[in-house]
Scaffold this motif. Structure first.
Motif, PDB file in Angstrom:
ATOM      1  N   MET A   1      32.389   4.176  38.819  1.00 18.72           N
ATOM      2  CA  MET A   1      33.326   5.280  38.743  1.00 18.72           C
ATOM      3  C   MET A   1      32.887   6.190  37.596  1.00 18.72           C
ATOM      4  SD  MET A   1      37.475   5.435  38.080  1.00 18.72           S
ATOM      5  CE  MET A   1      37.776   3.786  38.418  1.00 18.72           C
ATOM      6  N   SER A   2      32.823   7.465  37.872  1.00 15.68           N
ATOM      7  CA  SER A   2      32.406   8.415  36.847  1.00 15.68           C
ATOM      8  C   SER A   2      33.578   8.738  35.926  1.00 15.68           C
ATOM      9  CB  SER A   2      31.883   9.694  37.506  1.00 15.68           C
ATOM     10  OG  SER A   2      32.958  10.399  38.093  1.00 15.68           O
ATOM     11  N   ALA A   3      33.270   9.421  34.850  1.00  9.79           N
ATOM     12  CA  ALA A   3      34.299   9.783  33.874  1.00  9.79           C
ATOM     13  C   ALA A   3      35.318  10.739  34.476  1.00  9.79           C
ATOM     14  CB  ALA A   3      33.647  10.413  32.648  1.00  9.79           C
ATOM     15  N   LEU A   4      34.873  11.623  35.354  1.00 12.22           N
ATOM     16  CA  LEU A   4      35.773  12.579  35.989  1.00 12.22           C
ATOM     17  C   LEU A   4      36.747  11.884  36.938  1.00 12.22           C
ATOM     18  CD1 LEU A   4      36.446  15.548  36.087  1.00 12.22           C
ATOM     19  CD2 LEU A   4      34.819  15.814  37.949  1.00 12.22           C
ATOM     20  N   GLU A   5      36.246  10.886  37.676  1.00 12.03           N
ATOM     21  CA  GLU A   5      37.126  10.125  38.561  1.00 12.03           C
ATOM     22  C   GLU A   5      38.131   9.307  37.754  1.00 12.03           C
ATOM     23  OE1 GLU A   5      34.317   7.859  40.783  1.00 12.03           O
ATOM     24  OE2 GLU A   5      34.096   9.383  42.342  1.00 12.03           O
ATOM     25  N   GLY A   6      37.684   8.745  36.647  1.00  8.52           N
ATOM     26  CA  GLY A   6      38.582   7.982  35.769  1.00  8.52           C
ATOM     27  C   GLY A   6      39.677   8.857  35.186  1.00  8.52           C
ATOM     28  N   LEU A   7      39.331  10.084  34.843  1.00  8.25           N
ATOM     29  CA  LEU A   7      40.322  11.027  34.319  1.00  8.25           C
ATOM     30  C   LEU A   7      41.341  11.396  35.391  1.00  8.25           C
ATOM     31  CD1 LEU A   7      41.089  12.704  31.843  1.00  8.25           C
ATOM     32  CD2 LEU A   7      39.641  14.519  32.728  1.00  8.25           C
ATOM     33  N   ALA A   8      40.867  11.545  36.632  1.00  6.79           N
ATOM     34  CA  ALA A   8      41.771  11.871  37.738  1.00  6.79           C
ATOM     35  C   ALA A   8      42.728  10.716  38.004  1.00  6.79           C
ATOM     36  CB  ALA A   8      40.970  12.203  38.992  1.00  6.79           C
TER      37      ALA A   8
ATOM     38  N   ALA B 220      45.324  10.670  35.165  1.00  2.06           N
ATOM     39  CA  ALA B 220      46.296  11.753  35.340  1.00  2.06           C
ATOM     40  C   ALA B 220      47.282  11.414  36.448  1.00  2.06           C
ATOM     41  CB  ALA B 220      45.576  13.065  35.653  1.00  2.06           C
ATOM     42  N   SER B 221      46.805  10.783  37.504  1.00  2.00           N
ATOM     43  CA  SER B 221      47.687  10.389  38.600  1.00  2.00           C
ATOM     44  C   SER B 221      48.682   9.314  38.147  1.00  2.00           C
ATOM     45  CB  SER B 221      46.851   9.885  39.778  1.00  2.00           C
ATOM     46  OG  SER B 221      47.688   9.462  40.817  1.00  2.00           O
ATOM     47  N   VAL B 222      48.208   8.347  37.384  1.00  2.00           N
ATOM     48  CA  VAL B 222      49.098   7.287  36.882  1.00  2.00           C
ATOM     49  C   VAL B 222      50.148   7.883  35.951  1.00  2.00           C
ATOM     50  CG1 VAL B 222      49.182   5.225  35.416  1.00  2.00           C
ATOM     51  CG2 VAL B 222      47.442   5.423  37.193  1.00  2.00           C
ATOM     52  N   VAL B 223      49.718   8.742  35.031  1.00  2.00           N
ATOM     53  CA  VAL B 223      50.670   9.393  34.124  1.00  2.00           C
ATOM     54  C   VAL B 223      51.658  10.250  34.910  1.00  2.00           C
ATOM     55  CG1 VAL B 223      50.861  11.128  32.291  1.00  2.00           C
ATOM     56  CG2 VAL B 223      49.145   9.335  32.115  1.00  2.00           C
ATOM     57  N   GLY B 224      51.175  10.928  35.923  1.00  2.00           N
ATOM     58  CA  GLY B 224      52.047  11.738  36.762  1.00  2.00           C
ATOM     59  C   GLY B 224      53.112  10.904  37.457  1.00  2.00           C
ATOM     60  N   HIS B 225      52.713   9.764  38.010  1.00  2.00           N
ATOM     61  CA  HIS B 225      53.684   8.892  38.676  1.00  2.00           C
ATOM     62  C   HIS B 225      54.704   8.342  37.680  1.00  2.00           C
ATOM     63  CE1 HIS B 225      50.812   9.001  42.043  1.00  2.00           C
ATOM     64  NE2 HIS B 225      51.877   8.712  42.781  1.00  2.00           N
TER      65      HIS B 225
ATOM     66  N   LEU C 222      52.632  17.817  38.641  1.00  2.00           N
ATOM     67  CA  LEU C 222      51.420  18.505  38.185  1.00  2.00           C
ATOM     68  C   LEU C 222      50.312  17.504  37.882  1.00  2.00           C
ATOM     69  CD1 LEU C 222      50.048  21.152  37.362  1.00  2.00           C
ATOM     70  CD2 LEU C 222      50.974  20.803  35.068  1.00  2.00           C
ATOM     71  N   GLY C 223      50.658  16.352  37.316  1.00  2.00           N
ATOM     72  CA  GLY C 223      49.652  15.320  37.054  1.00  2.00           C
ATOM     73  C   GLY C 223      49.102  14.701  38.321  1.00  2.00           C
ATOM     74  N   ILE C 224      49.954  14.583  39.342  1.00  2.00           N
ATOM     75  CA  ILE C 224      49.528  13.970  40.596  1.00  2.00           C
ATOM     76  C   ILE C 224      48.657  14.927  41.418  1.00  2.00           C
ATOM     77  CG2 ILE C 224      50.354  13.041  42.801  1.00  2.00           C
ATOM     78  CD1 ILE C 224      52.867  12.092  41.229  1.00  2.00           C
ATOM     79  N   HIS C 225      49.048  16.206  41.466  1.00  2.00           N
ATOM     80  CA  HIS C 225      48.317  17.227  42.236  1.00  2.00           C
ATOM     81  C   HIS C 225      47.934  18.390  41.322  1.00  2.00           C
ATOM     82  CE1 HIS C 225      49.276  15.221  45.952  1.00  2.00           C
ATOM     83  NE2 HIS C 225      50.550  15.210  45.620  1.00  2.00           N
ATOM     84  N   PRO C 226      46.942  18.191  40.457  1.00  2.00           N
ATOM     85  CA  PRO C 226      46.589  19.266  39.520  1.00  2.00           C
ATOM     86  C   PRO C 226      45.855  20.419  40.202  1.00  2.00           C
ATOM     87  CG  PRO C 226      45.122  17.395  39.230  1.00  2.00           C
ATOM     88  CD  PRO C 226      46.140  16.998  40.265  1.00  2.00           C
ATOM     89  N   SER C 227      46.331  21.619  39.911  1.00  2.00           N
ATOM     90  CA  SER C 227      45.655  22.836  40.362  1.00  2.00           C
ATOM     91  C   SER C 227      46.210  23.991  39.529  1.00  2.00           C
ATOM     92  CB  SER C 227      45.884  23.090  41.852  1.00  2.00           C
ATOM     93  OG  SER C 227      47.228  23.443  42.085  1.00  2.00           O
ATOM     94  N   TRP C 228      45.507  25.097  39.579  1.00  2.00           N
ATOM     95  CA  TRP C 228      45.961  26.241  38.802  1.00  2.00           C
ATOM     96  C   TRP C 228      47.262  26.816  39.356  1.00  2.00           C
ATOM     97  CZ3 TRP C 228      44.290  26.660  34.186  1.00  2.00           C
ATOM     98  CH2 TRP C 228      43.008  26.260  33.857  1.00  2.00           C
TER      99      TRP C 228
END
Length: 138
Positions: free
Chosen positions: A1-8, A11-16, A62-68
């Motif tokens: 798992m890359s660092a970007l996937e780990g960050l995603a 963010a999803s866990v924090v969002g939930h 926003l944490g679960i579905h991040p976008s601008w």
């Protein structure tokens, strides 16, 4: 798992977690609406817990579905919640007080008693002594 996937994933866990906390706060507000003794306490519970709960849910989404576009929507919605809900709660509380809604028997002071009678009669009563809240006759 890359660092970007780990960050995603983080963010999803924090969002939930934020969504669950927000829903819990909204549930506490609903419980306060049912359990608290007078309209003023109920309004306070609903306004404070409702604002915090809705803001946490929005930030969680926003944490679960991040976008601008989601960020812009959440910022706008949170700002509107923080600006309008307290003002609406104050207006409802003031209207309830002026219409004669009874205070709880556990309320010690009626700090608005002088202002309310001044609004109605034009007289300015003595504000130096706190007034006892009216009790409900049962």
């Amino acid at each position: 798992m890359s660092a970007l996937e780990g960050l995603a994933v983080a963010a999803s866990v924090v969002g939930h977690v934020l969504v669950v906390l927000g829903v819990a706060l909204v549930a506490v507000a609903a419980l306060g609406l049912v359990r608290l003794p007078d309209p003023f306490s109920r309004l306070s519970a609903v306004t404070k817990s409702g604002v915090a709960g809705v803001c946490l849910v929005l930030l969680g989404v926003l944490g679960i579905h991040p976008s601008w576009s989601a960020l812009a929507t959440v910022v706008l919605a949170v700002a509107l919640q923080l600006l309008t809900n307290p003002v609406g709660g104050f207006a409802l509380g003031r209207a309830a007080y002026r219409s004669g809604a009874p205070l709880s028997s556990r309320t010690r002071y009626d700090e608005l008693a002088g202002e309310a009678s001044e609004d109605r009669t034009g007289d300015a009563p003595d504000r130096a002594t706190p007034r006892r809240a009216p009790t409900l006759e049962r």
